[in-house]
Write an enzyme that holds these catalytic residues in place. Structure first.
Site, PDB file in Angstrom:
ATOM      1  N   ARG A 230       0.848  -1.114   0.055  1.00  0.00           N
ATOM      2  CA  ARG A 230      -0.059  -0.004   0.113  1.00  0.00           C
ATOM      3  C   ARG A 230       0.820   1.370  -0.118  1.00  0.00           C
ATOM      4  O   ARG A 230       1.545   1.665   1.001  1.00  0.00           O
ATOM      5  CB  ARG A 230      -0.781   0.183   1.223  1.00  0.00           C
ATOM      6  CG  ARG A 230      -2.011   1.115   1.196  1.00  0.00           C
ATOM      7  CD  ARG A 230      -3.281   0.762   0.334  1.00  0.00           C
ATOM      8  NE  ARG A 230      -3.917  -0.328   0.706  1.00  0.00           N
ATOM      9  CZ  ARG A 230      -4.485  -1.261  -0.030  1.00  0.00           C
ATOM     10  NH1 ARG A 230      -4.210  -1.149  -1.381  1.00  0.00           N
ATOM     11  NH2 ARG A 230      -5.358  -2.130   0.424  1.00  0.00           N
TER      12      ARG A 230
ATOM     13  N   HIS B 293      -9.987   3.483  -1.012  1.00  0.00           N
ATOM     14  CA  HIS B 293     -10.108   3.701   0.428  1.00  0.00           C
ATOM     15  C   HIS B 293     -10.672   5.094   0.425  1.00  0.00           C
ATOM     16  O   HIS B 293     -10.015   6.010  -0.101  1.00  0.00           O
ATOM     17  CB  HIS B 293      -8.991   3.663   1.159  1.00  0.00           C
ATOM     18  CG  HIS B 293      -8.382   2.075   0.953  1.00  0.00           C
ATOM     19  ND1 HIS B 293      -7.888   1.468  -0.040  1.00  0.00           N
ATOM     20  CD2 HIS B 293      -8.359   1.143   1.996  1.00  0.00           C
ATOM     21  CE1 HIS B 293      -7.677   0.073   0.356  1.00  0.00           C
ATOM     22  NE2 HIS B 293      -7.966   0.077   1.762  1.00  0.00           N
TER      23      HIS B 293
ATOM     24  N   LYS C  10     -13.157  -4.173  -3.649  1.00  0.00           N
ATOM     25  CA  LYS C  10     -13.140  -3.837  -2.279  1.00  0.00           C
ATOM     26  C   LYS C  10     -13.221  -2.202  -2.070  1.00  0.00           C
ATOM     27  O   LYS C  10     -12.645  -1.572  -2.867  1.00  0.00           O
ATOM     28  CB  LYS C  10     -11.549  -4.268  -1.892  1.00  0.00           C
ATOM     29  CG  LYS C  10     -11.394  -3.701  -0.217  1.00  0.00           C
ATOM     30  CD  LYS C  10     -10.003  -3.817   0.412  1.00  0.00           C
ATOM     31  CE  LYS C  10      -9.876  -3.414   1.888  1.00  0.00           C
ATOM     32  NZ  LYS C  10      -8.443  -3.619   2.106  1.00  0.00           N
TER      33      LYS C  10
ATOM     34  N   LYS D  56     -30.888   6.955  27.545  1.00  0.00           N
ATOM     35  CA  LYS D  56     -32.042   6.007  28.026  1.00  0.00           C
ATOM     36  C   LYS D  56     -33.337   6.807  28.243  1.00  0.00           C
ATOM     37  O   LYS D  56     -34.241   6.611  27.889  1.00  0.00           O
ATOM     38  CB  LYS D  56     -31.670   5.684  29.537  1.00  0.00           C
ATOM     39  CG  LYS D  56     -30.502   4.550  29.587  1.00  0.00           C
ATOM     40  CD  LYS D  56     -30.438   4.171  30.936  1.00  0.00           C
ATOM     41  CE  LYS D  56     -29.334   3.105  30.963  1.00  0.00           C
ATOM     42  NZ  LYS D  56     -28.971   2.617  32.384  1.00  0.00           N
TER      43      LYS D  56
ATOM     44  N   ASP E 180     -33.428  -2.012  34.257  1.00  0.00           N
ATOM     45  CA  ASP E 180     -32.610  -1.486  35.353  1.00  0.00           C
ATOM     46  C   ASP E 180     -33.038  -1.448  36.694  1.00  0.00           C
ATOM     47  O   ASP E 180     -32.184  -1.972  37.842  1.00  0.00           O
ATOM     48  CB  ASP E 180     -32.323   0.140  35.063  1.00  0.00           C
ATOM     49  CG  ASP E 180     -31.126   0.025  33.791  1.00  0.00           C
ATOM     50  OD1 ASP E 180     -30.490  -0.706  33.654  1.00  0.00           O
ATOM     51  OD2 ASP E 180     -30.864   1.153  33.279  1.00  0.00           O
TER      52      ASP E 180
ATOM     53  N   ALA F  75     -30.507   6.013  34.252  1.00  0.00           N
ATOM     54  CA  ALA F  75     -30.599   5.141  35.264  1.00  0.00           C
ATOM     55  C   ALA F  75     -30.837   5.654  36.845  1.00  0.00           C
ATOM     56  O   ALA F  75     -31.248   4.901  37.702  1.00  0.00           O
ATOM     57  CB  ALA F  75     -28.681   4.645  35.446  1.00  0.00           C
TER      58      ALA F  75
END
Length: 529
Positions: free
Chosen positions: A79, A138, A165, A312, A350, A390
């Site tokens: 490369r 890439h 690729k 959450k 929880d 939480a």
């Protein structure tokens, strides 16, 4: 808004068809040979020999030795710096080396798209064994649109490539969905395709390519020794993600958070899936925008998620339906995609996990504990540090058990807001050191204070811990935080976040699979964490 959908119109792949390739990098051929042996022992299908990493390289001699003595199929990559590699010399000489590898019988060579036409012109009409040519592109800045990716595939195919690729950079985890779409489309058209999204947000591309038809993935020998950002180890691919068992029918689960790499949930759930023969894989999902993530991955392939900091509370608004308890708490830590209509249902496991662990801890700390139907939390002052998802779950659970709840938060207004909802008192976190109305109180930290790598932090000074009979910390990396160590030294009973982690995981596993949680297995797995 792009939404990922998948449908396999071609014959269904066998499991394990996606190859695992281990990049081999080293200063010398001798080091490379040692690492090739390690790769074989680790379970690799082939190795990528990064010629650009060699400090001393004699092409004819070294290629001859490597190919003649090969113990695994070999992919030779040389490369250049202009494509993210280490080679900084003449391009013609570099391509001469790849041609020589083909003449000597290499299994694969990797040629960059930018020079592919030139390379093919130079080998046209020559008999060069059966070497497969991977033509690669890439992009270290971003992941293009599905349309642009499709055009890129066509450009690479037009060069005569045996294998296409494309490696891009995942700026957000939703970028990976576009790569999956191209992967599925390529499989339907029978185009061998390697599609990878680099970086932590692209990790799922390296695991779920086995589900969506990728030709190969890359797994390193050691953590941190990577040839491209975000590569997992081959050990994690095989042992953590059960990569060989991932196929088109495998259902996808994961832990949504930011940060998320500290979570032990993948170890727990993947171990349980494997033990009970459940066709699922559980992955890390580093998510910036929860709503965008759920909109993008609307496919029925993505069926269940654990939700952690900081998503959450946002999860409540993102679900189509929310369980009444989760709605009362105002936080969701488990999302299930209902198979009948694809709707997202939010739950909170929880509070059960944490409160049960704390109750057990209180009883453990009593010489004559137990024997009553009344919760040992009833009547006690229960101080919750944190007003996030939480914290809401703990406050709700403690209130349900009859405790007198106090919310302490860095921002007093947020503490006051939660306290008003559940019927409790509020404090600024800075005032907690001077709060000791009585002895025998319970303290629960629900913030990330003290979590790796910030293990020297604690939300409360050691001298203030003398007023508490029990201290719980939701953090479980490390298992014994500074808060818990100092609480233990002060004479308090301590309850680790690992105990809450287990309790909430039981409920999640059952919602994910419809099967009873293998509790003994979960406990055995966490003993080694």
């Amino acid at each position: 808004m792009f939404q990922f959908t998948s449908s396999f119109c071609s014959p269904i792949m066998r499991k394990s068809e996606t190859l695992i390739c281990v990049p081999i990098m080293g200063d010398s051929i001798d080091i490379m040979k040692i690492n090739i042996n390690k790769a074989k022992l680790a379970g690799a299908d082939l190795v990528e020999i990064r010629l650009d990493s060699l400090k001393i390289f004699h092409p004819s001699q070294h290629l001859n030795t490597l190919i003649k003595d090969r113990i695994l199929p070999q992919l030779f990559t040389y490369r250049p710096k202009w494509e993210g590699g280490m080679y900084d010399g003449d391009d013609n000489k570099r391509l001469d080396v790849l041609r020589l590898a083909m003449e000597l019988g290499a299994d694969y060579v990797d040629v960059e798209l930018q020079v592919a036409d030139q390379f093919y012109d130079s080998i046209r009409g020559k008999t060069l064994n059966k070497t497969k040519v991977i033509v690669s592109s890439h992009n270290y800045q971003h992941t293009p649109s599905v349309e642009d990716l499709g055009k890129l595939v066509a450009r690479i195919q037009a060069t005569g490539a045996d294998i296409v690729k494309i490696a891009t950079t995942a700026v957000e985890i939703t970028d990976v969905a576009r790569m999956f779409q191209i992967m599925v489309d390529s499989q339907v058209r029978c185009v061998p395709f390697i599609g990878l999204a680099m970086g932590d947000r692209g990790l799922i591309s390296r695991i779920l390519c086995a589900k969506f038809g990728g030709y190969l993935t890359f797994g390193t020998l050691e953590s941190g020794v990577v040839s491209a950002p975000g590569q997992p180890t081959i050990k994690d691919l095989l042992d953590l993600y059960n990569f060989r068992q991932v196929g088109p029918d495998t259902k996808v689960y994961g832990i949504i958070g930011k940060p998320v790499s500290h979570s032990k949930s993948p170890i727990l759930h993947n171990g349980a899936f494997k033990s009970v023969g459940f066709d699922g894989v559980y992955v890390f999902l580093l998510v910036d925008d929860l709503a965008n993530f759920l909109r993008t991955y609307s496919s029925t392939d993505f069926v269940g998620f654990s939700v952690t900091i900081p998503h959450k509370e946002a999860a409540v608004k993102c679900c189509d339906e929310v369980d009444p308890v989760a709605k009362s708490i105002g936080a969701v830590n488990c999302i299930i995609r209902r198979p009948t209509d694809g709707k997202l249902i939010g739950y909170n496991t929880d509070y059960v996990g944490a409160i049960s662990a704390i109750e057990d801890g209180v009883l453990r700390g009593r010489l004559n504990g137990g024997g009553t139907a009344v919760s040992p939390l009833a009547g006690k002052i229960f101080v919750v540090i944190g007003a996030g998802g939480a914290g809401k779950a703990l406050a709700y659970g403690a209130k349900e058990k009859g405790a007198r709840v106090v919310i302490a938060n860095r921002t007093y207004d947020r503490a006051r807001e939660l306290a008003d909802v559940i019927g409790g008192d509020a404090l600024a976190l800075a005032d907690l050191d001077n709060y000791h109305p009585e002895d025998g109180m319970i303290l629960a930290n629900t913030t990330s204070i003290g979590m790796q790598p910030n293990v020297d932090e604690t939300p409360i000074s050691k001298h203030a811990l003398k007023s508490y009979s029990l201290v719980f910390d939701a953090v479980y990396t490390p298992k014994m935080t500074r808060l818990l160590k100092e609480a233990e030294e002060s004479g308090a009973t301590v309850v680790t976040g690992l105990e809450m982690f287990l309790g909430q995981a039981y409920g999640q596993f059952e919602k994910f699979t419809g099967m009873p949680a293998p509790k003994q297995l979960f406990k055995k797995i966490t003993e080694n964490l």
